[in-house]
Design a protein around this motif. Structure first.
Motif, PDB file in Angstrom:
ATOM      1  N   THR A 382       0.841  -1.187   0.000  1.00 20.73           N
ATOM      2  CA  THR A 382       0.000   0.000   0.000  1.00 20.73           C
ATOM      3  C   THR A 382       0.878   1.239   0.000  1.00 20.73           C
ATOM      4  OG1 THR A 382      -1.763   1.177   1.196  1.00 20.73           O
ATOM      5  CG2 THR A 382      -0.115   0.045   2.532  1.00 20.73           C
ATOM      6  N   ASP A 383       0.336   2.339  -0.461  1.00 25.52           N
ATOM      7  CA  ASP A 383       1.034   3.618  -0.325  1.00 25.52           C
ATOM      8  C   ASP A 383       0.417   4.444   0.796  1.00 25.52           C
ATOM      9  OD1 ASP A 383      -1.387   4.360  -1.427  1.00 25.52           O
ATOM     10  OD2 ASP A 383      -0.533   5.505  -3.093  1.00 25.52           O
ATOM     11  N   ASP A 384      -0.431   3.809   1.608  1.00 30.89           N
ATOM     12  CA  ASP A 384      -1.190   4.492   2.653  1.00 30.89           C
ATOM     13  C   ASP A 384      -0.788   3.951   4.025  1.00 30.89           C
ATOM     14  OD1 ASP A 384      -3.058   5.668   4.297  1.00 30.89           O
ATOM     15  OD2 ASP A 384      -4.801   4.672   3.400  1.00 30.89           O
ATOM     16  N   LEU A 385      -0.129   4.764   4.808  1.00 27.01           N
ATOM     17  CA  LEU A 385       0.289   4.336   6.141  1.00 27.01           C
ATOM     18  C   LEU A 385      -0.896   3.900   6.988  1.00 27.01           C
ATOM     19  CD1 LEU A 385       2.591   4.102   8.260  1.00 27.01           C
ATOM     20  CD2 LEU A 385       2.136   6.503   8.840  1.00 27.01           C
ATOM     21  N   TYR A 386      -2.047   4.532   6.822  1.00 27.38           N
ATOM     22  CA  TYR A 386      -3.218   4.193   7.628  1.00 27.38           C
ATOM     23  C   TYR A 386      -3.801   2.822   7.280  1.00 27.38           C
ATOM     24  CZ  TYR A 386      -3.190   9.139   8.960  1.00 27.38           C
ATOM     25  OH  TYR A 386      -2.829  10.382   9.437  1.00 27.38           O
ATOM     26  N   SER A 387      -3.434   2.280   6.140  1.00 25.20           N
ATOM     27  CA  SER A 387      -3.923   0.961   5.737  1.00 25.20           C
ATOM     28  C   SER A 387      -2.866  -0.126   5.890  1.00 25.20           C
ATOM     29  CB  SER A 387      -4.411   1.000   4.273  1.00 25.20           C
ATOM     30  OG  SER A 387      -5.521   1.862   4.143  1.00 25.20           O
ATOM     31  N   ALA A 388      -1.700   0.239   6.356  1.00 28.69           N
ATOM     32  CA  ALA A 388      -0.596  -0.707   6.474  1.00 28.69           C
ATOM     33  C   ALA A 388      -0.680  -1.463   7.794  1.00 28.69           C
ATOM     34  CB  ALA A 388       0.739   0.018   6.373  1.00 28.69           C
ATOM     35  N   ARG A 389      -0.653  -2.778   7.721  1.00 33.37           N
ATOM     36  CA  ARG A 389      -0.672  -3.590   8.942  1.00 33.37           C
ATOM     37  C   ARG A 389       0.704  -3.587   9.612  1.00 33.37           C
ATOM     38  NH1 ARG A 389      -3.881  -9.170   8.679  1.00 33.37           N
ATOM     39  NH2 ARG A 389      -3.916  -8.740  10.927  1.00 33.37           N
ATOM     40  N   ASN A 390       0.686  -3.983  10.870  1.00 32.87           N
ATOM     41  CA  ASN A 390       1.911  -4.156  11.673  1.00 32.87           C
ATOM     42  C   ASN A 390       2.667  -2.848  11.893  1.00 32.87           C
ATOM     43  OD1 ASN A 390       1.025  -6.762  11.416  1.00 32.87           O
ATOM     44  ND2 ASN A 390       3.052  -7.635  11.093  1.00 32.87           N
ATOM     45  N   THR A 391       1.902  -1.775  12.099  1.00 34.77           N
ATOM     46  CA  THR A 391       2.478  -0.524  12.574  1.00 34.77           C
ATOM     47  C   THR A 391       2.384  -0.546  14.091  1.00 34.77           C
ATOM     48  OG1 THR A 391       1.925   0.694  10.567  1.00 34.77           O
ATOM     49  CG2 THR A 391       2.254   1.975  12.577  1.00 34.77           C
ATOM     50  N   LEU A 392       3.520  -0.449  14.752  1.00 42.13           N
ATOM     51  CA  LEU A 392       3.613  -0.630  16.195  1.00 42.13           C
ATOM     52  C   LEU A 392       3.718   0.731  16.875  1.00 42.13           C
ATOM     53  CD1 LEU A 392       3.834  -2.782  18.448  1.00 42.13           C
ATOM     54  CD2 LEU A 392       6.321  -2.679  18.150  1.00 42.13           C
ATOM     55  N   THR A 393       2.861   0.983  17.868  1.00 37.56           N
ATOM     56  CA  THR A 393       2.773   2.314  18.449  1.00 37.56           C
ATOM     57  C   THR A 393       3.175   2.341  19.919  1.00 37.56           C
ATOM     58  OG1 THR A 393       0.479   2.256  19.293  1.00 37.56           O
ATOM     59  CG2 THR A 393       0.794   2.683  16.930  1.00 37.56           C
ATOM     60  N   HIS A 394       3.606   3.531  20.345  1.00 39.56           N
ATOM     61  CA  HIS A 394       4.007   3.784  21.722  1.00 39.56           C
ATOM     62  C   HIS A 394       3.505   5.174  22.107  1.00 39.56           C
ATOM     63  CE1 HIS A 394       6.414   4.235  25.320  1.00 39.56           C
ATOM     64  NE2 HIS A 394       6.954   3.038  25.162  1.00 39.56           N
ATOM     65  N   ARG A 395       2.920   5.313  23.268  1.00 39.70           N
ATOM     66  CA  ARG A 395       2.451   6.621  23.711  1.00 39.70           C
ATOM     67  C   ARG A 395       3.600   7.609  23.824  1.00 39.70           C
ATOM     68  NH1 ARG A 395      -0.509   2.706  25.735  1.00 39.70           N
ATOM     69  NH2 ARG A 395      -2.784   2.930  25.883  1.00 39.70           N
ATOM     70  N   ILE A 396       3.279   8.878  23.572  1.00 44.16           N
ATOM     71  CA  ILE A 396       4.259   9.952  23.721  1.00 44.16           C
ATOM     72  C   ILE A 396       4.252  10.421  25.169  1.00 44.16           C
ATOM     73  CG2 ILE A 396       4.853  12.304  23.013  1.00 44.16           C
ATOM     74  CD1 ILE A 396       3.635  11.709  20.293  1.00 44.16           C
ATOM     75  N   TRP A 512     -10.214  17.240  19.210  1.00 48.01           N
ATOM     76  CA  TRP A 512     -10.457  16.070  20.038  1.00 48.01           C
ATOM     77  C   TRP A 512     -11.087  14.900  19.292  1.00 48.01           C
ATOM     78  CZ3 TRP A 512     -15.459  14.584  19.850  1.00 48.01           C
ATOM     79  CH2 TRP A 512     -16.437  15.548  19.610  1.00 48.01           C
ATOM     80  N   GLN A 513     -11.620  15.122  18.098  1.00 45.47           N
ATOM     81  CA  GLN A 513     -12.530  14.147  17.503  1.00 45.47           C
ATOM     82  C   GLN A 513     -11.920  12.776  17.230  1.00 45.47           C
ATOM     83  OE1 GLN A 513     -12.488  17.340  16.792  1.00 45.47           O
ATOM     84  NE2 GLN A 513     -14.563  18.109  16.542  1.00 45.47           N
ATOM     85  N   PHE A 514     -10.620  12.672  17.101  1.00 47.06           N
ATOM     86  CA  PHE A 514     -10.001  11.358  16.897  1.00 47.06           C
ATOM     87  C   PHE A 514      -9.842  10.617  18.228  1.00 47.06           C
ATOM     88  CE2 PHE A 514      -6.407   8.481  15.771  1.00 47.06           C
ATOM     89  CZ  PHE A 514      -6.935   7.917  14.622  1.00 47.06           C
ATOM     90  N   PHE A 515     -10.094  11.313  19.302  1.00 47.81           N
ATOM     91  CA  PHE A 515     -10.051  10.786  20.671  1.00 47.81           C
ATOM     92  C   PHE A 515      -8.636  10.476  21.141  1.00 47.81           C
ATOM     93  CE2 PHE A 515     -14.325   9.590  19.171  1.00 47.81           C
ATOM     94  CZ  PHE A 515     -15.065  10.335  20.059  1.00 47.81           C
ATOM     95  N   MET A 516      -7.976   9.529  20.516  1.00 51.07           N
ATOM     96  CA  MET A 516      -6.633   9.167  20.940  1.00 51.07           C
ATOM     97  C   MET A 516      -5.653  10.281  20.561  1.00 51.07           C
ATOM     98  SD  MET A 516      -7.537   6.327  22.180  1.00 51.07           S
ATOM     99  CE  MET A 516      -5.965   5.711  22.748  1.00 51.07           C
ATOM    100  N   GLY A 517      -4.607  10.446  21.381  1.00 52.19           N
ATOM    101  CA  GLY A 517      -3.592  11.434  21.077  1.00 52.19           C
ATOM    102  C   GLY A 517      -2.583  10.927  20.069  1.00 52.19           C
ATOM    103  N   HIS A 518      -1.668  11.792  19.680  1.00 47.39           N
ATOM    104  CA  HIS A 518      -0.579  11.379  18.803  1.00 47.39           C
ATOM    105  C   HIS A 518       0.279  10.321  19.493  1.00 47.39           C
ATOM    106  CE1 HIS A 518      -1.658  15.134  16.756  1.00 47.39           C
ATOM    107  NE2 HIS A 518      -0.966  14.707  15.719  1.00 47.39           N
ATOM    108  N   ARG A 519       0.828   9.425  18.692  1.00 56.02           N
ATOM    109  CA  ARG A 519       1.725   8.379  19.194  1.00 56.02           C
ATOM    110  C   ARG A 519       2.968   8.301  18.324  1.00 56.02           C
ATOM    111  NH1 ARG A 519      -1.349   2.973  21.360  1.00 56.02           N
ATOM    112  NH2 ARG A 519      -2.891   4.012  22.684  1.00 56.02           N
ATOM    113  N   TYR A 520       4.039   7.833  18.932  1.00 53.47           N
ATOM    114  CA  TYR A 520       5.184   7.386  18.144  1.00 53.47           C
ATOM    115  C   TYR A 520       4.823   6.033  17.535  1.00 53.47           C
ATOM    116  CZ  TYR A 520       7.861  10.905  20.779  1.00 53.47           C
ATOM    117  OH  TYR A 520       8.317  12.074  21.333  1.00 53.47           O
ATOM    118  N   ALA A 521       5.287   5.777  16.314  1.00 47.52           N
ATOM    119  CA  ALA A 521       4.943   4.528  15.646  1.00 47.52           C
ATOM    120  C   ALA A 521       6.102   4.050  14.784  1.00 47.52           C
ATOM    121  CB  ALA A 521       3.695   4.708  14.779  1.00 47.52           C
TER     122      ALA A 521
END
Length: 544
Positions: A382-396, A512-521
């Motif tokens: 994919t060329d879309d990060l939002y559709s890519a599986r196995n993106t691993l996240t960590h809270r900021i 606020w509408q996305f609810f979750m905050g930014h994360r490192y990924a």
């Protein structure tokens, strides 16, 4: 006065989006009266004060319990997997990751990024409790206003397994285990109900509406259910500026009367919102505390704590400082024990991920491995990060922090993209593009979603450079103090010592509408064909 529009009035938001697209320990029971603070001062090894926010990371819709001398905090995670993280503390101030109550979001293929996506769905406000009779932890929550799920475990670290599915949506629920071992659930939005569960917790025995919120108050939700001094209490939030409590002296099904706990109370974070939602907890010494959260975007919703006393009428009273939620208070008179800090280094030792990590949607488990490093095989073309599986996240970590990743990219294939992102509905990244048999380090921004969480921009390369060798250090420094346009700067190094800034500053949004905050990924996906991989040797989260 009507409630403010806010993420906790989420029912309409998600419906609109959907239409478009320590084991064995026995807890000390609640007591009828809160004990007075200890006058002699803290014992050796006990903190004198604590500062708010208690945890400057994104833990929303918190529930908090005590089992023996150990405290546990649960939170919402929406589309991140595993879901419903659990933090552990021994003094209510120093917290560590312990596990997750929902090991996999097995609620449909969209949660696998398969034929759809589940952004802003999944794990919302839910409840964690401990049942002494069978020495078992219970987690309960509803998914997409449809069904409610109960998971259980003998240890918070897991394994957690699904006990049952109930055909009633216990929206924003609170779980009470009564003195006689009966389990009750409070839930609802504006119209608050109570359900009684069967003795085995697998079915609903009875459900009844117990309260209708007065129009003068507006919306109440975010239930937490308690029994204190023989009275039943349902603790409710008015999103996002108030907290109210219902009391019944006649049993769990009422009748209930209401009192205001706080409204428009200035919070402890400059630029942040009013502390609200969350839950109450009693220490083993008989002191009470309220763990709420503060809206603090772009970082998310972060926990803040304040002492509680009980007045002669049996109502909780919040301790304020100069008419506000205190930026600091005397610390709970509890002994400190060593916990694993929420910041530090992970070298991915062992054979499984540590509990601070959560995937963006469920991962493809056959395309990553942990063994003295994390190997990420490409799982999506994919060329879309939002559709890519196995993106691993960590809270900021707030108010500012730096994430540094050491990446071995020797086995990337042409068309692969791997790196370190700051991820939300508006995102940017620094990483490696492999093209024509060569690797370049690039900074990409303009990765965006629209209001229905569909991808509206796949990104633009803002800067790039050739890099020698196959090992690179990637770094993001983020300022998540509340406010619009807070900056992220990206840099890289080929020796781990000298870092070069790459690309312009990325400005984070604070809606606020996305609810979750930014994360490192950390991510690795293909744009041409599967087969490539990267090895993540090290991740470090540091804060000043």
């Amino acid at each position: 006065m009507s409630p403010l529009p806010h993420p906790h009035s989420r029912r309409q938001v998600l419906k609109a989006a959907t239409s478009v697209a320590a084991a064995g320990a026995l807890p000390i029971p609640f007591t009828s009266q809160a004990a007075a603070p200890t006058a002699a001062g803290p014992r050796p090894g006990v903190r004198a004060t604590f500062s708010n926010p208690v945890v400057w990371q994104d833990f929303a819709d918190v529930d908090i319990i005590r089992v023996g001398d150990t405290y546990y905090l649960s939170a919402s995670t929406m589309h991140y997997s595993p879901g419903a993280p659990i933090l552990r503390s021994y003094n209510l101030v120093d917290w560590e990751f312990a596990g997750h109550s929902v090991p996999e979001l097995d609620f449909g293929p969209a949660y696998d990024l398969n034929g759809g996506r589940a952004y802003v769905k999944g794990i919302w406000a839910s409840s964690l409790n401990y049942r002494p009779s069978n020495r078992t932890f219970y987690w309960i929550g509803c998914i997409e206003f449809s069904k409610s799920y109960i998971y259980t475990a003998s240890r918070v670290e897991g394994p957690w397994t699904r006990l049952t599915t109930i055909d009633n949506a216990y929206y924003d629920c609170g779980l009470l285990i009564d003195d006689d071992d009966t389990m009750y659930v409070s839930y609802g939005n504006t119209e608050i109900s109570v359900a009684q569960l069967s003795a085995d917790g697998k079915t609903q025995v009875r459900a009844q509406q117990v309260f209708t919120t007065p129009s003068s108050v507006g919306t109440l939700e975010g239930s937490r259910f308690y029994k204190v001094g023989g009275n039943y209490y349902i603790f409710l939030t008015r999103p996002a500026n108030g907290q109210y409590i219902l009391k019944s002296t006649g049993g769990p099904f009422g009748p209930y009367t209401m009192q205001q706990v706080l409204l428009d109370l200035p919070g402890p974070i400059p630029g942040g919102g009013v502390p609200h939602q969350g839950g109450l907890v009693e220490t083993q010494n008989g002191d009470w505390y309220y763990m709420a959260f503060v809206d603090a975007y772009p970082g998310g919703r972060v926990p803040a704590m304040a002492p509680i006393t009980w007045n002669s009428g049996g109502w909780p009273v919040l301790k304020t400082v100069d008419g506000a939620w205190g930026t600091s208070y005397p610390a709970p008179n509890l002994p400190a024990r060593q916990v694993t800090p929420l910041v530090g280094v992970d070298t991915f030792d062992g054979t499984s991920l540590k509990p601070q990590w959560e995937w963006n949607h469920n991962p493809d488990t056959g395309r990553f491995s942990v063994s003295n490093g994390l190997t990420l095989h490409t799982a999506t073309v994919t060329d879309d990060l939002y559709s890519a599986r196995n993106t691993l996240t960590h809270r900021i970590q707030g108010p500012t922090s730096t994430a540094t990743v050491v990446l071995d990219h020797a086995h990337m294939k042409d068309g692969d993209r791997a790196g370190l992102a700051v991820l939300r509905n508006s995102s940017a990244w620094i990483g490696i593009k492999r093209e024509g048999g060569r690797a370049r380090v690039c900074m990409v921004d303009g990765i965006t979603m629209d209001s229905n969480w569909n991808t509206s921009g796949t990104g633009t390369e803002e800067a790039g450079a050739a890099v020698p060798g196959t090992r690179i250090w990637l770094r993001a420094h983020a300022d998540i103090r509340p406010g619009s346009g807070r900056p992220v700067t990206f840099s890289y190094s080929t020796d781990g010592r000298t870092f070069s800034t790459l690309g312009p500053t990325f400005a984070m949004g604070n809606a606020w509408q996305f609810f979750m905050g930014h994360r490192y990924a950390v991510f690795n996906h293909a744009t041409q064909a599967l087969g490539g991989s990267v090895k993540v040797e090290r991740f470090e989260l540091s804060a000043p």
